[in-house]
Design a protein around this motif. Structure first.
Motif, PDB file in Angstrom:
ATOM      1  N   VAL A 165       4.630   4.405  12.871  1.00  0.00           N
ATOM      2  CA  VAL A 165       4.095   3.787  14.085  1.00  0.00           C
ATOM      3  C   VAL A 165       3.631   4.868  15.055  1.00  0.00           C
ATOM      4  CG1 VAL A 165       4.737   2.452  16.132  1.00  0.00           C
ATOM      5  CG2 VAL A 165       5.320   1.604  13.871  1.00  0.00           C
ATOM      6  N   GLY A 166       4.408   5.923  15.208  1.00  0.00           N
ATOM      7  CA  GLY A 166       4.007   7.018  16.094  1.00  0.00           C
ATOM      8  C   GLY A 166       2.737   7.702  15.622  1.00  0.00           C
ATOM      9  N   MET A 167       2.642   7.985  14.335  1.00  0.00           N
ATOM     10  CA  MET A 167       1.431   8.615  13.794  1.00  0.00           C
ATOM     11  C   MET A 167       0.238   7.662  13.864  1.00  0.00           C
ATOM     12  SD  MET A 167       2.055  11.693  13.014  1.00  0.00           S
ATOM     13  CE  MET A 167       3.185  11.786  14.372  1.00  0.00           C
ATOM     14  N   GLY A 168       0.495   6.376  13.701  1.00  0.00           N
ATOM     15  CA  GLY A 168      -0.576   5.390  13.828  1.00  0.00           C
ATOM     16  C   GLY A 168      -1.124   5.332  15.235  1.00  0.00           C
ATOM     17  N   LEU A 169      -0.235   5.381  16.210  1.00  0.00           N
ATOM     18  CA  LEU A 169      -0.682   5.396  17.604  1.00  0.00           C
ATOM     19  C   LEU A 169      -1.488   6.647  17.909  1.00  0.00           C
ATOM     20  CD1 LEU A 169       2.443   4.023  19.488  1.00  0.00           C
ATOM     21  CD2 LEU A 169       0.227   2.910  19.228  1.00  0.00           C
ATOM     22  N   LEU A 170      -1.046   7.786  17.373  1.00  0.00           N
ATOM     23  CA  LEU A 170      -1.776   9.030  17.570  1.00  0.00           C
ATOM     24  C   LEU A 170      -3.162   8.960  16.935  1.00  0.00           C
ATOM     25  CD1 LEU A 170      -1.763  11.947  18.601  1.00  0.00           C
ATOM     26  CD2 LEU A 170      -0.824  12.604  16.381  1.00  0.00           C
ATOM     27  N   ALA A 171      -3.248   8.444  15.717  1.00  0.00           N
ATOM     28  CA  ALA A 171      -4.541   8.332  15.038  1.00  0.00           C
ATOM     29  C   ALA A 171      -5.461   7.356  15.769  1.00  0.00           C
ATOM     30  CB  ALA A 171      -4.336   7.887  13.592  1.00  0.00           C
ATOM     31  N   LEU A 172      -4.915   6.266  16.275  1.00  0.00           N
ATOM     32  CA  LEU A 172      -5.724   5.323  17.047  1.00  0.00           C
ATOM     33  C   LEU A 172      -6.237   5.967  18.328  1.00  0.00           C
ATOM     34  CD1 LEU A 172      -3.765   1.987  16.631  1.00  0.00           C
ATOM     35  CD2 LEU A 172      -6.109   2.440  15.906  1.00  0.00           C
ATOM     36  N   TYR A 173      -5.402   6.747  18.982  1.00  0.00           N
ATOM     37  CA  TYR A 173      -5.823   7.432  20.203  1.00  0.00           C
ATOM     38  C   TYR A 173      -6.944   8.427  19.905  1.00  0.00           C
ATOM     39  CZ  TYR A 173      -5.818  10.242  24.395  1.00  0.00           C
ATOM     40  OH  TYR A 173      -6.220  10.915  25.527  1.00  0.00           O
ATOM     41  N   VAL A 174      -6.766   9.207  18.866  1.00  0.00           N
ATOM     42  CA  VAL A 174      -7.806  10.187  18.492  1.00  0.00           C
ATOM     43  C   VAL A 174      -9.108   9.476  18.148  1.00  0.00           C
ATOM     44  CG1 VAL A 174      -8.475  11.845  16.707  1.00  0.00           C
ATOM     45  CG2 VAL A 174      -6.233  12.002  17.771  1.00  0.00           C
ATOM     46  N   GLY A 175      -9.020   8.398  17.384  1.00  0.00           N
ATOM     47  CA  GLY A 175     -10.225   7.696  16.960  1.00  0.00           C
ATOM     48  C   GLY A 175     -10.935   6.986  18.101  1.00  0.00           C
ATOM     49  N   LEU A 176     -10.191   6.249  18.893  1.00  0.00           N
ATOM     50  CA  LEU A 176     -10.816   5.433  19.933  1.00  0.00           C
ATOM     51  C   LEU A 176     -11.139   6.218  21.194  1.00  0.00           C
ATOM     52  CD1 LEU A 176      -8.686   2.184  19.587  1.00  0.00           C
ATOM     53  CD2 LEU A 176     -10.968   2.645  18.676  1.00  0.00           C
ATOM     54  N   VAL A 177     -10.184   6.994  21.673  1.00  0.00           N
ATOM     55  CA  VAL A 177     -10.387   7.700  22.939  1.00  0.00           C
ATOM     56  C   VAL A 177     -11.019   9.071  22.712  1.00  0.00           C
ATOM     57  CG1 VAL A 177      -9.251   8.625  24.984  1.00  0.00           C
ATOM     58  CG2 VAL A 177      -8.496   6.455  24.042  1.00  0.00           C
ATOM     59  N   GLY A 178     -10.363   9.888  21.890  1.00  0.00           N
ATOM     60  CA  GLY A 178     -10.821  11.262  21.714  1.00  0.00           C
ATOM     61  C   GLY A 178     -12.214  11.375  21.131  1.00  0.00           C
ATOM     62  N   LEU A 231     -28.740  13.239  16.498  1.00  0.00           N
ATOM     63  CA  LEU A 231     -28.449  12.025  15.723  1.00  0.00           C
ATOM     64  C   LEU A 231     -27.428  12.295  14.621  1.00  0.00           C
ATOM     65  CD1 LEU A 231     -31.944  10.332  15.398  1.00  0.00           C
ATOM     66  CD2 LEU A 231     -29.943   9.442  16.590  1.00  0.00           C
ATOM     67  N   VAL A 232     -27.549  13.429  13.951  1.00  0.00           N
ATOM     68  CA  VAL A 232     -26.588  13.769  12.902  1.00  0.00           C
ATOM     69  C   VAL A 232     -25.204  13.988  13.506  1.00  0.00           C
ATOM     70  CG1 VAL A 232     -25.981  15.533  11.197  1.00  0.00           C
ATOM     71  CG2 VAL A 232     -28.325  14.693  11.337  1.00  0.00           C
ATOM     72  N   GLU A 233     -25.138  14.652  14.650  1.00  0.00           N
ATOM     73  CA  GLU A 233     -23.845  14.849  15.318  1.00  0.00           C
ATOM     74  C   GLU A 233     -23.245  13.520  15.748  1.00  0.00           C
ATOM     75  OE1 GLU A 233     -24.586  17.487  18.543  1.00  0.00           O
ATOM     76  OE2 GLU A 233     -24.684  19.262  17.262  1.00  0.00           O
ATOM     77  N   LEU A 234     -24.065  12.630  16.277  1.00  0.00           N
ATOM     78  CA  LEU A 234     -23.587  11.309  16.688  1.00  0.00           C
ATOM     79  C   LEU A 234     -23.060  10.532  15.493  1.00  0.00           C
ATOM     80  CD1 LEU A 234     -23.233   9.078  18.811  1.00  0.00           C
ATOM     81  CD2 LEU A 234     -25.596   8.400  18.342  1.00  0.00           C
ATOM     82  N   LEU A 235     -23.769  10.595  14.375  1.00  0.00           N
ATOM     83  CA  LEU A 235     -23.319   9.908  13.168  1.00  0.00           C
ATOM     84  C   LEU A 235     -21.986  10.471  12.684  1.00  0.00           C
ATOM     85  CD1 LEU A 235     -23.907   7.886  10.892  1.00  0.00           C
ATOM     86  CD2 LEU A 235     -25.048   9.749   9.693  1.00  0.00           C
ATOM     87  N   ALA A 236     -21.847  11.787  12.685  1.00  0.00           N
ATOM     88  CA  ALA A 236     -20.597  12.407  12.232  1.00  0.00           C
ATOM     89  C   ALA A 236     -19.426  12.031  13.134  1.00  0.00           C
ATOM     90  CB  ALA A 236     -20.765  13.923  12.182  1.00  0.00           C
ATOM     91  N   VAL A 237     -19.641  12.049  14.441  1.00  0.00           N
ATOM     92  CA  VAL A 237     -18.568  11.697  15.373  1.00  0.00           C
ATOM     93  C   VAL A 237     -18.199  10.221  15.234  1.00  0.00           C
ATOM     94  CG1 VAL A 237     -18.005  11.456  17.824  1.00  0.00           C
ATOM     95  CG2 VAL A 237     -19.072  13.537  17.004  1.00  0.00           C
ATOM     96  N   THR A 238     -19.195   9.370  15.031  1.00  0.00           N
ATOM     97  CA  THR A 238     -18.937   7.936  14.883  1.00  0.00           C
ATOM     98  C   THR A 238     -18.160   7.648  13.605  1.00  0.00           C
ATOM     99  OG1 THR A 238     -20.962   7.463  16.094  1.00  0.00           O
ATOM    100  CG2 THR A 238     -20.029   5.678  14.820  1.00  0.00           C
ATOM    101  N   VAL A 239     -18.557   8.284  12.511  1.00  0.00           N
ATOM    102  CA  VAL A 239     -17.828   8.096  11.249  1.00  0.00           C
ATOM    103  C   VAL A 239     -16.400   8.621  11.378  1.00  0.00           C
ATOM    104  CG1 VAL A 239     -17.732   8.853   8.840  1.00  0.00           C
ATOM    105  CG2 VAL A 239     -19.879   8.039   9.803  1.00  0.00           C
ATOM    106  N   GLY A 240     -16.235   9.756  12.026  1.00  0.00           N
ATOM    107  CA  GLY A 240     -14.893  10.301  12.228  1.00  0.00           C
ATOM    108  C   GLY A 240     -14.025   9.400  13.086  1.00  0.00           C
ATOM    109  N   ALA A 241     -14.607   8.823  14.114  1.00  0.00           N
ATOM    110  CA  ALA A 241     -13.851   7.911  14.979  1.00  0.00           C
ATOM    111  C   ALA A 241     -13.431   6.664  14.210  1.00  0.00           C
ATOM    112  CB  ALA A 241     -14.688   7.528  16.195  1.00  0.00           C
ATOM    113  N   GLY A 242     -14.333   6.148  13.410  1.00  0.00           N
ATOM    114  CA  GLY A 242     -13.997   4.970  12.607  1.00  0.00           C
ATOM    115  C   GLY A 242     -12.926   5.263  11.577  1.00  0.00           C
ATOM    116  N   ALA A 243     -13.014   6.423  10.936  1.00  0.00           N
ATOM    117  CA  ALA A 243     -12.014   6.795   9.937  1.00  0.00           C
ATOM    118  C   ALA A 243     -10.636   6.993  10.578  1.00  0.00           C
ATOM    119  CB  ALA A 243     -12.451   8.067   9.215  1.00  0.00           C
TER     120      ALA A 243
END
Length: 81
Positions: free
Chosen positions: A51-64, A11-23
């Motif tokens: 725009v390029g860095m934004g796309l990268l951050a969105l990819y990391v957050g949503l997909v990765g 649960l703690v790992e899931l919370l950390a990954v979820t917060v990281g994805a949202g951030a």
């Protein structure tokens, strides 16, 4: 030493990954907005970079983190494994 149940650790790992994805996704949205405003203001290089860095951050957050990390952990917890 105190034994921590495996479910609590998961649960703690899931919370950390979820917060990281949202951030990461939030940073991506902010960079996209900044990039678009920079391009519309005439700063093409800065806008393209943002725009390029934004796309990268969105990819990391949503997909990765979201799709590849958080979703399998959530399914594993819901399945009772």
């Amino acid at each position: 030493m105190v034994e921590v149940p495996a479910v609590a650790v998961e649960l703690v790992e899931l919370l950390a990954v979820t917060v990281g994805a949202g951030a990461a996704a939030a940073v991506g949205v902010v960079l996209e907005r900044f990039g678009l405003s920079a391009v519309s203001g005439g700063e093409l290089v800065l806008g393209a970079w943002a725009v390029g860095m934004g796309l990268l951050a969105l990819y990391v957050g949503l997909v990765g983190l979201g799709y590849e990390q958080a979703l399998p952990r959530l399914r594993r917890l819901a399945g009772g494994e």
